[in-house]
Design a protein around this motif. Structure first.
Motif, PDB file in Angstrom:
ATOM      1  N   GLY A   1      22.969  42.445   7.296  1.00  0.00           N
ATOM      2  CA  GLY A   1      23.920  43.368   7.907  1.00  0.00           C
ATOM      3  C   GLY A   1      23.710  43.672   9.372  1.00  0.00           C
ATOM      4  N   HIS A   2      22.609  43.194   9.983  1.00  0.00           N
ATOM      5  CA  HIS A   2      22.374  43.543  11.385  1.00  0.00           C
ATOM      6  C   HIS A   2      23.360  42.812  12.288  1.00  0.00           C
ATOM      7  CE1 HIS A   2      20.140  45.035  14.829  1.00  0.00           C
ATOM      8  NE2 HIS A   2      20.260  43.832  15.367  1.00  0.00           N
ATOM      9  N   GLN A   3      23.908  43.538  13.239  1.00  0.00           N
ATOM     10  CA  GLN A   3      24.829  42.973  14.219  1.00  0.00           C
ATOM     11  C   GLN A   3      24.360  43.306  15.631  1.00  0.00           C
ATOM     12  OE1 GLN A   3      28.367  45.125  12.961  1.00  0.00           O
ATOM     13  NE2 GLN A   3      29.239  43.260  12.088  1.00  0.00           N
ATOM     14  N   ALA A   4      24.715  42.453  16.566  1.00  0.00           N
ATOM     15  CA  ALA A   4      24.523  42.789  17.980  1.00  0.00           C
ATOM     16  C   ALA A   4      25.471  43.920  18.355  1.00  0.00           C
ATOM     17  CB  ALA A   4      24.793  41.560  18.839  1.00  0.00           C
ATOM     18  N   LEU A   5      25.053  44.719  19.329  1.00  0.00           N
ATOM     19  CA  LEU A   5      25.967  45.717  19.862  1.00  0.00           C
ATOM     20  C   LEU A   5      27.174  45.019  20.478  1.00  0.00           C
ATOM     21  CD1 LEU A   5      23.496  48.214  21.571  1.00  0.00           C
ATOM     22  CD2 LEU A   5      24.964  48.698  19.600  1.00  0.00           C
ATOM     23  N   HIS A   6      28.342  45.554  20.227  1.00  0.00           N
ATOM     24  CA  HIS A   6      29.568  44.947  20.728  1.00  0.00           C
ATOM     25  C   HIS A   6      30.649  46.008  20.827  1.00  0.00           C
ATOM     26  CE1 HIS A   6      29.934  44.866  16.317  1.00  0.00           C
ATOM     27  NE2 HIS A   6      31.242  44.904  16.510  1.00  0.00           N
ATOM     28  N   ALA A   7      31.706  45.693  21.497  1.00  0.00           N
ATOM     29  CA  ALA A   7      32.929  46.480  21.485  1.00  0.00           C
ATOM     30  C   ALA A   7      34.016  45.629  20.842  1.00  0.00           C
ATOM     31  CB  ALA A   7      33.331  46.889  22.901  1.00  0.00           C
ATOM     32  N   ASP A   8      35.059  46.278  20.327  1.00  0.00           N
ATOM     33  CA  ASP A   8      36.104  45.538  19.627  1.00  0.00           C
ATOM     34  C   ASP A   8      37.262  45.182  20.553  1.00  0.00           C
ATOM     35  OD1 ASP A   8      34.682  45.670  17.262  1.00  0.00           O
ATOM     36  OD2 ASP A   8      35.678  47.488  16.582  1.00  0.00           O
ATOM     37  N   PHE A   9      36.944  44.957  21.815  1.00  0.00           N
ATOM     38  CA  PHE A   9      37.936  44.527  22.790  1.00  0.00           C
ATOM     39  C   PHE A   9      37.228  43.594  23.743  1.00  0.00           C
ATOM     40  CE2 PHE A   9      41.175  45.321  26.211  1.00  0.00           C
ATOM     41  CZ  PHE A   9      42.298  45.007  25.461  1.00  0.00           C
TER      42      PHE A   9
ATOM     43  N   THR B   1      27.006  42.885  26.757  1.00  0.00           N
ATOM     44  CA  THR B   1      26.511  41.654  27.376  1.00  0.00           C
ATOM     45  C   THR B   1      26.393  41.770  28.892  1.00  0.00           C
ATOM     46  OG1 THR B   1      28.793  40.847  27.299  1.00  0.00           O
ATOM     47  CG2 THR B   1      27.306  40.103  25.561  1.00  0.00           C
ATOM     48  N   ASP B   2      27.065  42.744  29.488  1.00  0.00           N
ATOM     49  CA  ASP B   2      26.960  42.952  30.932  1.00  0.00           C
ATOM     50  C   ASP B   2      25.647  43.631  31.316  1.00  0.00           C
ATOM     51  OD1 ASP B   2      29.553  41.965  31.294  1.00  0.00           O
ATOM     52  OD2 ASP B   2      30.444  43.949  31.018  1.00  0.00           O
ATOM     53  N   GLU B   3      25.052  44.372  30.393  1.00  0.00           N
ATOM     54  CA  GLU B   3      23.896  45.206  30.720  1.00  0.00           C
ATOM     55  C   GLU B   3      22.628  44.849  29.961  1.00  0.00           C
ATOM     56  OE1 GLU B   3      24.413  49.416  30.962  1.00  0.00           O
ATOM     57  OE2 GLU B   3      26.578  49.284  31.271  1.00  0.00           O
ATOM     58  N   MET B   4      22.779  44.180  28.822  1.00  0.00           N
ATOM     59  CA  MET B   4      21.638  43.944  27.949  1.00  0.00           C
ATOM     60  C   MET B   4      21.301  42.457  27.885  1.00  0.00           C
ATOM     61  SD  MET B   4      22.574  46.452  24.729  1.00  0.00           S
ATOM     62  CE  MET B   4      20.959  46.177  23.926  1.00  0.00           C
ATOM     63  N   PRO B   5      20.037  42.082  28.120  1.00  0.00           N
ATOM     64  CA  PRO B   5      19.647  40.685  27.927  1.00  0.00           C
ATOM     65  C   PRO B   5      19.874  40.205  26.502  1.00  0.00           C
ATOM     66  CG  PRO B   5      17.954  41.898  29.123  1.00  0.00           C
ATOM     67  CD  PRO B   5      18.920  42.913  28.623  1.00  0.00           C
ATOM     68  N   ASP B   6      19.678  41.119  25.542  1.00  0.00           N
ATOM     69  CA  ASP B   6      19.849  40.778  24.132  1.00  0.00           C
ATOM     70  C   ASP B   6      20.567  41.929  23.427  1.00  0.00           C
ATOM     71  OD1 ASP B   6      19.765  39.925  21.534  1.00  0.00           O
ATOM     72  OD2 ASP B   6      17.594  40.144  21.300  1.00  0.00           O
ATOM     73  N   PRO B   7      21.892  41.857  23.255  1.00  0.00           N
ATOM     74  CA  PRO B   7      22.614  42.943  22.594  1.00  0.00           C
ATOM     75  C   PRO B   7      22.222  43.164  21.136  1.00  0.00           C
ATOM     76  CG  PRO B   7      24.117  41.589  23.882  1.00  0.00           C
ATOM     77  CD  PRO B   7      22.804  40.853  23.833  1.00  0.00           C
ATOM     78  N   ALA B   8      21.498  42.214  20.545  1.00  0.00           N
ATOM     79  CA  ALA B   8      21.012  42.425  19.177  1.00  0.00           C
ATOM     80  C   ALA B   8      19.791  43.331  19.135  1.00  0.00           C
ATOM     81  CB  ALA B   8      20.681  41.082  18.522  1.00  0.00           C
ATOM     82  N   ALA B   9      19.173  43.533  20.281  1.00  0.00           N
ATOM     83  CA  ALA B   9      17.973  44.379  20.357  1.00  0.00           C
ATOM     84  C   ALA B   9      18.356  45.857  20.326  1.00  0.00           C
ATOM     85  CB  ALA B   9      17.208  44.060  21.640  1.00  0.00           C
ATOM     86  N   PRO B  10      17.395  46.735  20.027  1.00  0.00           N
ATOM     87  CA  PRO B  10      17.680  48.173  20.088  1.00  0.00           C
ATOM     88  C   PRO B  10      18.043  48.605  21.509  1.00  0.00           C
ATOM     89  CG  PRO B  10      15.649  47.740  18.881  1.00  0.00           C
ATOM     90  CD  PRO B  10      16.038  46.452  19.536  1.00  0.00           C
ATOM     91  N   HIS B  11      18.909  49.597  21.607  1.00  0.00           N
ATOM     92  CA  HIS B  11      19.250  50.206  22.886  1.00  0.00           C
ATOM     93  C   HIS B  11      18.555  51.556  22.962  1.00  0.00           C
ATOM     94  CE1 HIS B  11      21.609  52.174  26.044  1.00  0.00           C
ATOM     95  NE2 HIS B  11      22.006  50.971  26.417  1.00  0.00           N
ATOM     96  N   PRO B  12      18.003  51.930  24.110  1.00  0.00           N
ATOM     97  CA  PRO B  12      17.240  53.187  24.171  1.00  0.00           C
ATOM     98  C   PRO B  12      18.070  54.425  23.847  1.00  0.00           C
ATOM     99  CG  PRO B  12      17.578  52.253  26.371  1.00  0.00           C
ATOM    100  CD  PRO B  12      17.956  51.198  25.394  1.00  0.00           C
TER     101      PRO B  12
END
Length: 253
Positions: free
Chosen positions: A118-126, A168-179
């Motif tokens: 169930g893990h997903q990378a952080l994303h937006a739906d647009f 993807t504009d700010e994170m090297p790996d959007p699947a990683a935790p965000h602070p």
């Protein structure tokens, strides 16, 4: 039929969300609405979704999307009258109207994150950033299990819908935790409204049972639907729905 008439006929009014709820949705990008479904309704939804999953087998979800590690279903508008609440509930529609103004249902699907998955990378739906206030997409998660840190509750980055960027504009790996991420933990029966420009993603289910939810996804009326309701809508479904519901689905006779 127009937006204001359809909403009025479905029982939507400006006072269904409090000022504080509207401010939270604007500021944070998400709003939990607890108690939308009773325990009995949650159980009935889960039973029906299990029946549909078993009946559709390896074709389940094909109308929209299949995802490894999950059980998905799509086109729920046509698959049982019980699902009508997901595109007709006044409080949910009031939230959609607050975020989007003019909107239609884009799709009504279910997603169950399986154990260990169930893990997903952080994303937006647009697919591109938008200016704050120029929002195009908004989702609702209908919790059919308690969402907990252990079972894969959705993570979000509060306020990220106002950044004008994508993960993807700010994170090297959007699947990683965000602070700044938090998890949307809440009891079953809650509906979490979230501005779909908000950075979000499922997390891993560390329990031994699926974590189940439905997604009633809305977009601005000028956008194509994730599932073309006009193409898929069955005659018997159309006939049982009201003109106001037809408007929300953006279908004609």
């Amino acid at each position: 039929m127009d937006m204001e008439t359809a909403l009025r006929e479905l029982g939507v009014s400006d006072d269904l969300l409090t000022t504080a709820e509207k401010e939270q949705l604007d500021r944070d990008g998400f709003l939990p609405l607890e108690g939308i479904l009773s325990a009995e309704e949650v159980a009935a939804f889960n039973q029906r979704l299990a029946e549909l999953t078993a009946a559709e087998g390896d074709r389940a979800g094909l109308e929209v999307h299949q995802e490894k590690g999950t059980d998905r279903l799509a086109d729920l508008v046509n698959k049982d009258p019980m699902f009508e609440v997901c595109f007709s509930h006044p409080r949910v529609l009031a939230a959609m109207h607050h975020v989007l103004g003019e909107f239609h249902l884009s799709s009504l699907n279910s997603r169950a994150a399986l154990p260990g998955q169930g893990h997903q990378a952080l994303h937006a739906d647009f697919g591109q950033p938008v200016e704050p206030g120029a929002y195009q997409v908004c989702n609702s998660i209908w919790l059919l299990d308690d969402f907990t840190p252990e079972n894969g509750a959705t993570r979000v980055v509060p306020g990220s819908h106002r950044r004008g960027t994508l993960p993807t504009d700010e994170m090297p790996d959007p699947a990683a935790p965000h602070p700044d991420q938090i998890q949307l933990t809440a009891p079953a029966g809650t509906v979490v409204i979230f501005n779909s420009h908000l950075w979000h993603g499922g997390t891993q289910n560390h329990t031994t049972t699926p974590r189940r939810a439905m997604h009633s996804y809305f977009t601005h009326r000028h956008l194509p639907q994730q599932l073309d309701q006009q193409t898929y809508l069955r005659v018997n479904t159309y006939n049982r729905l009201t003109p106001a519901q037809h408007f929300i689905l953006d279908v004609t006779g």
